[in-house]
Motif scaffolding. Sequence first.
Motif, mmCIF file in Angstrom:
data_model
loop_
_atom_site.group_PDB
_atom_site.id
_atom_site.type_symbol
_atom_site.label_atom_id
_atom_site.label_comp_id
_atom_site.label_asym_id
_atom_site.label_seq_id
_atom_site.Cartn_x
_atom_site.Cartn_y
_atom_site.Cartn_z
ATOM 1 N N UNK A 76 0.837 -1.208 0.000
ATOM 2 C CA UNK A 76 0.000 0.000 0.000
ATOM 3 C C UNK A 76 0.870 1.255 0.000
ATOM 4 N N UNK A 77 1.910 1.236 0.806
ATOM 5 C CA UNK A 77 2.813 2.405 0.847
ATOM 6 C C UNK A 77 3.474 2.618 -0.505
ATOM 7 N N UNK A 78 3.890 1.498 -1.083
ATOM 8 C CA UNK A 78 4.584 1.570 -2.369
ATOM 9 C C UNK A 78 3.661 2.167 -3.439
ATOM 10 N N UNK A 79 2.449 1.630 -3.522
ATOM 11 C CA UNK A 79 1.557 2.094 -4.585
ATOM 12 C C UNK A 79 1.122 3.530 -4.337
ATOM 13 N N UNK A 80 0.915 3.893 -3.065
ATOM 14 C CA UNK A 80 0.462 5.268 -2.872
ATOM 15 C C UNK A 80 1.606 6.249 -3.113
ATOM 16 N N UNK A 81 2.848 5.822 -2.856
ATOM 17 C CA UNK A 81 3.979 6.714 -3.175
ATOM 18 C C UNK A 81 4.023 6.982 -4.675
ATOM 19 N N UNK A 82 3.820 5.922 -5.456
ATOM 20 C CA UNK A 82 3.873 6.086 -6.909
ATOM 21 C C UNK A 82 2.663 6.896 -7.388
ATOM 22 N N UNK A 83 1.499 6.609 -6.795
ATOM 23 C CA UNK A 83 0.285 7.338 -7.183
ATOM 24 C C UNK A 83 0.415 8.820 -6.848
ATOM 25 N N UNK A 84 0.974 9.128 -5.662
ATOM 26 C CA UNK A 84 1.100 10.539 -5.283
ATOM 27 C C UNK A 84 2.014 11.294 -6.234
ATOM 28 N N UNK A 85 2.916 10.562 -6.885
ATOM 29 C CA UNK A 85 3.781 11.230 -7.867
ATOM 30 C C UNK A 85 3.064 11.349 -9.212
ATOM 31 N N UNK A 86 1.797 10.947 -9.248
ATOM 32 C CA UNK A 86 0.997 11.104 -10.462
ATOM 33 C C UNK A 86 1.324 10.075 -11.526
ATOM 34 N N UNK A 87 1.815 8.920 -11.091
ATOM 35 C CA UNK A 87 2.259 7.926 -12.077
ATOM 36 C C UNK A 87 1.326 6.726 -12.105
ATOM 37 N N UNK A 88 1.017 6.301 -13.307
ATOM 38 C CA UNK A 88 0.163 5.138 -13.504
ATOM 39 C C UNK A 88 1.025 3.877 -13.522
#
Length: 442
Positions: A394-406
């Motif tokens: 969850x941390x990993x995906x939200x870090x990537x999502x917060x950077x606006x990356x799909x």
Amino acid sequence: MHNEYIKTVKFGGSSLADANQFRKVANIVLADKTRRYVIPSAPGRRFDGDEKVTDMLYACHALAVKGEKIDPIFNKICERYNSIIEGLGLAISLDEEFDTIYKTISGGASDSYAASRGEYLNGIILAAYLGFDFVDAAKCIFFTDNKQLDSEKTNVALAAELALHEYAVIPGFYGSMSDGSVITFSRGGSDITGSVVARAVEAELYENWTDVSGFLMADPRIVKNPSTIDVITYHELRELAYMGAGVLHEDAIFPVRLSGIPINIRNTNRPEDPGTMIVPKAENRKTKNVITGIAGRKGFSVITLEKDMMNSEIGFGRRLLSVLEDHSVSFEHLPSGIDTMSAVVSTHQLEGCRSEVMHEICVACNPDTIYIEDGLALIAVVGRGMVQSPGTAARLFSAVASAGINIRMIDQGSSEFNIILSVEENDFETALKAIYNEFVKE
Ligand code: ASP
């Protein structure tokens, strides 16, 4: 069983590039009397733009093949060695060796023979400087007729030979074939020699001295001043193979891993740094961060197949993979859904066979749809600290999502210590930084 009184130590080319570097090496070796078996590379670059002796030897071979004189380059090689000998104040001469090597290369010797002389000559100098015996690797490191290391024959011969020498220098990078001809490993192969020697003498540790203080948690060209990895397991290191950066030859892992010997990556120019320990198991070693490292690479393509009821069709995956196999294309990952299956492959492997591969998959699998997309990057997030640590994904995906990356695809190994993401190549650097910042706390 490991012998606690034996360490095998390998020094890379930059650690032995000139007399000054040789002095550092001798200080390191002689500071610990268990550092008994030393494996040198050939002299590497002394400064940016300098030439490596190995490259010069390959160049001599190339000239000889064209029937040209090798003198201009060969003389520079002799000068390199002579300046080391002089700089160290040694009373030895390599003139006879130079003469033999000159004649042999000019007379049409193989490229392997030519390249191996870099380590051979450096080994003679280092042995003289340390006061250790010199053991020619051609005597006890053996290759099979198809040019692979003959591990078991080598292990027996090396163990028997080194039992006769309390302290010895064994040049890296080469060995011999059954007809006695010299043959080298692939480039950077002195790392493998070090590993093979460590196994044969049952060393308690294989120290690999280079010009960096260990593995970094991420590529420093992308993440500013990344932390050094203090402890990593062999497994984690394999999962981080995309790190690629050439600190340690991939094949150097297997001989020591077989016998559970740890490798310590150390910096000749900063011997006070502890470096990175590569260990068989690290269950009771606490990790500062949940992840051990992040690595990634661009240049992947994904072939996606969709077909209704794929999940119950026997042999679908095998047919897909056998087409790839027929074209010598290896696959990195196989993310799949109930009615879809994708194969992630490196784009350059499809060069020259892309349309045949696609056509043959269509014939073999008869999918409803099939398409191929290029321009993907893979990012491997690896860490034994992730095992049974809820919330990591969850941390990993939200870090990537917060950077606006799909995130295009996700693959988590069932051993839980690696998660592989794929993203568009354009997003690669940003994603990697976002993950690093989320997990690594100084
Ligand atoms: N000298 C060889 C090379 O440059 C082998 C080594 O350094 O490990 O590839």
